[in-house]
Enzyme design. Structure first.
Site, PDB file in Angstrom:
ATOM      1  N   ILE A 167       0.763  -1.234  -0.111  1.00  0.00           N
ATOM      2  CA  ILE A 167       0.115  -0.153   0.116  1.00  0.00           C
ATOM      3  C   ILE A 167       0.922   1.250  -0.075  1.00  0.00           C
ATOM      4  O   ILE A 167       1.797   1.446   0.897  1.00  0.00           O
ATOM      5  CB  ILE A 167      -0.746  -0.070   1.292  1.00  0.00           C
ATOM      6  CG1 ILE A 167      -1.976  -1.178   1.312  1.00  0.00           C
ATOM      7  CG2 ILE A 167      -1.824   1.276   1.177  1.00  0.00           C
ATOM      8  CD1 ILE A 167      -2.627  -1.572   2.424  1.00  0.00           C
ATOM      9  N   LEU A 168       0.744   2.001  -1.012  1.00  0.00           N
ATOM     10  CA  LEU A 168       1.757   3.212  -1.103  1.00  0.00           C
ATOM     11  C   LEU A 168       1.312   4.199  -0.508  1.00  0.00           C
ATOM     12  O   LEU A 168       0.194   4.477   0.181  1.00  0.00           O
ATOM     13  CB  LEU A 168       1.695   3.603  -2.680  1.00  0.00           C
ATOM     14  CG  LEU A 168       2.305   2.601  -3.600  1.00  0.00           C
ATOM     15  CD1 LEU A 168       1.935   3.194  -4.830  1.00  0.00           C
ATOM     16  CD2 LEU A 168       3.818   2.471  -3.574  1.00  0.00           C
TER      17      LEU A 168
ATOM     18  N   ASN B 256      -5.590   0.410 -11.001  1.00  0.00           N
ATOM     19  CA  ASN B 256      -5.350  -0.789 -10.221  1.00  0.00           C
ATOM     20  C   ASN B 256      -6.371  -1.893 -10.508  1.00  0.00           C
ATOM     21  O   ASN B 256      -7.355  -1.574 -11.243  1.00  0.00           O
ATOM     22  CB  ASN B 256      -5.513  -0.694  -8.661  1.00  0.00           C
ATOM     23  CG  ASN B 256      -5.234  -2.135  -7.809  1.00  0.00           C
ATOM     24  OD1 ASN B 256      -4.367  -2.711  -7.952  1.00  0.00           O
ATOM     25  ND2 ASN B 256      -6.261  -2.416  -6.953  1.00  0.00           N
ATOM     26  N   THR B 257      -6.115  -3.205 -10.735  1.00  0.00           N
ATOM     27  CA  THR B 257      -7.123  -4.265 -10.844  1.00  0.00           C
ATOM     28  C   THR B 257      -7.328  -5.035  -9.553  1.00  0.00           C
ATOM     29  O   THR B 257      -6.443  -5.396  -8.874  1.00  0.00           O
ATOM     30  CB  THR B 257      -6.790  -5.266 -11.981  1.00  0.00           C
ATOM     31  OG1 THR B 257      -7.673  -6.288 -11.964  1.00  0.00           O
ATOM     32  CG2 THR B 257      -5.274  -6.058 -11.651  1.00  0.00           C
ATOM     33  N   HIS B 258      -8.532  -5.416  -9.160  1.00  0.00           N
ATOM     34  CA  HIS B 258      -8.726  -5.989  -7.899  1.00  0.00           C
ATOM     35  C   HIS B 258      -9.748  -7.269  -8.425  1.00  0.00           C
ATOM     36  O   HIS B 258     -10.728  -7.002  -9.189  1.00  0.00           O
ATOM     37  CB  HIS B 258      -9.697  -5.196  -7.234  1.00  0.00           C
ATOM     38  CG  HIS B 258      -9.978  -5.704  -5.750  1.00  0.00           C
ATOM     39  ND1 HIS B 258      -9.193  -5.890  -4.925  1.00  0.00           N
ATOM     40  CD2 HIS B 258     -11.223  -6.174  -5.269  1.00  0.00           C
ATOM     41  CE1 HIS B 258      -9.576  -6.259  -3.657  1.00  0.00           C
ATOM     42  NE2 HIS B 258     -10.967  -6.589  -3.969  1.00  0.00           N
TER      43      HIS B 258
HETATM   44  C1  GRF Z   1      -4.625 -10.407  -9.769  1.00  0.00           C
HETATM   45  O1  GRF Z   1      -5.689 -11.065  -9.420  1.00  0.00           O
HETATM   46  C2  GRF Z   1      -4.911  -8.794  -9.077  1.00  0.00           C
HETATM   47  O2  GRF Z   1      -6.142  -8.373  -9.313  1.00  0.00           O
HETATM   48  C3  GRF Z   1      -4.338  -8.942  -7.922  1.00  0.00           C
HETATM   49  O3  GRF Z   1      -3.169  -9.901  -8.085  1.00  0.00           O
HETATM   50  C4  GRF Z   1      -3.270 -10.611  -9.130  1.00  0.00           C
HETATM   51  C5  GRF Z   1      -2.195 -10.554 -10.020  1.00  0.00           C
HETATM   52  O4  GRF Z   1      -1.827 -11.604 -10.445  1.00  0.00           O
HETATM   53  N1  GRF Z   1      -4.226  -7.853  -7.230  1.00  0.00           N
HETATM   54  P1  GRF Z   1      -0.440 -11.863 -11.310  1.00  0.00           P
HETATM   55  O5  GRF Z   1       0.649 -11.638 -10.520  1.00  0.00           O
HETATM   56  O6  GRF Z   1      -0.401 -10.923 -12.327  1.00  0.00           O
HETATM   57  O7  GRF Z   1      -0.582 -13.289 -11.836  1.00  0.00           O
END
Ligand code: GRF
Length: 191
Positions: free
Chosen positions: A87-88, A102-104
């Site tokens: 967490i930055l 970000n992707t969650h």
């Molecule tokens: C993804 O599911 C992302 O949403 C989460 O970490 C995962 C990253 O996977 N924060 P990878 O390291 O790119 O395989």
């Protein structure tokens, strides 16, 4: 791009998304190899060098400023986190306001935090999927969602690994697409 893990989402963005200028990691991790193999410059900045200890305080600000310096040196104007586990500090969200993505692996605002997939399974919901959003100093901030894909069924017999892998497959499709839409002006980060 910022990454910490296996880097499969990163790899898909390098392959299918807009050009990636730089990959910064917070530890030695496979994502570094993914970037190097693709010929993308890497800057590993080990958070432990900044005093990180599990379950203890550490100098998040100093670590974040080191990342900031690497981004500035490479003239970066859009930052995309993909499996970045630190967490930055808020200083970087001020400098890159609205330009850190970000992707969650869950449908925000549901299931925030590091255990999103485990919590999804425990809740017994039938469907999940990833969220691509503008990141802020608030963890898994859902106020500016760019794309969501409620396309991943939770199957009988799923465990965290099997479900997460299907969510990641969708992240590998969706995140490069969203980045292209930003670069092509089809998504406006200001709104
Ligand atoms: C993804 O599911 C992302 O949403 C989460 O970490 C995962 C990253 O996977 N924060 P990878 O390291 O790119 O395989």
């Amino acid at each position: 791009m910022l990454a910490s893990g296996t880097g499969t989402v990163l790899g898909s963005i390098i392959e299918h998304g807009p050009p990636v200028a730089l990959v910064v990691t917070d530890r030695t991790c496979p994502a570094l190899d993914v970037a190097s193999t693709a010929g993308v410059p890497t800057v590993p900045i080990n958070r432990r060098d900044f005093g990180y200890r599990p379950r203890s305080d550490w100098d998040r600000r100093g670590f974040t400023l080191a990342i900031d310096a690497a981004l500035e040196a490479a003239h970066i104007d859009l930052v995309a986190m993909a499996g970045f586990f630190t967490i930055l500090h808020e200083v970087i969200f001020e400098r890159y306001s609205g330009r850190i993505l970000n992707t969650h692996p869950a449908l925000l605002p549901a299931f925030k935090g590091a255990h999103a997939v485990r919590d999804t399974l425990a809740a017994g919901v039938p469907v999940t999927g990833p969220t691509i959003h503008v990141a802020t100093e608030i963890l898994d901030d859902e106020r500016h969602i760019l794309a969501q894909s409620a396309s991943v069924p939770v199957l009988a017999g799923d465990d965290v690994d099997s479900l997460w892998e299907r969510i990641k497959a969708e992240e590998r499709r969706l995140y490069p697409q969203v980045l292209w839409e930003i670069v092509n002006g089809e998504i406006d980060l200001e709104t």
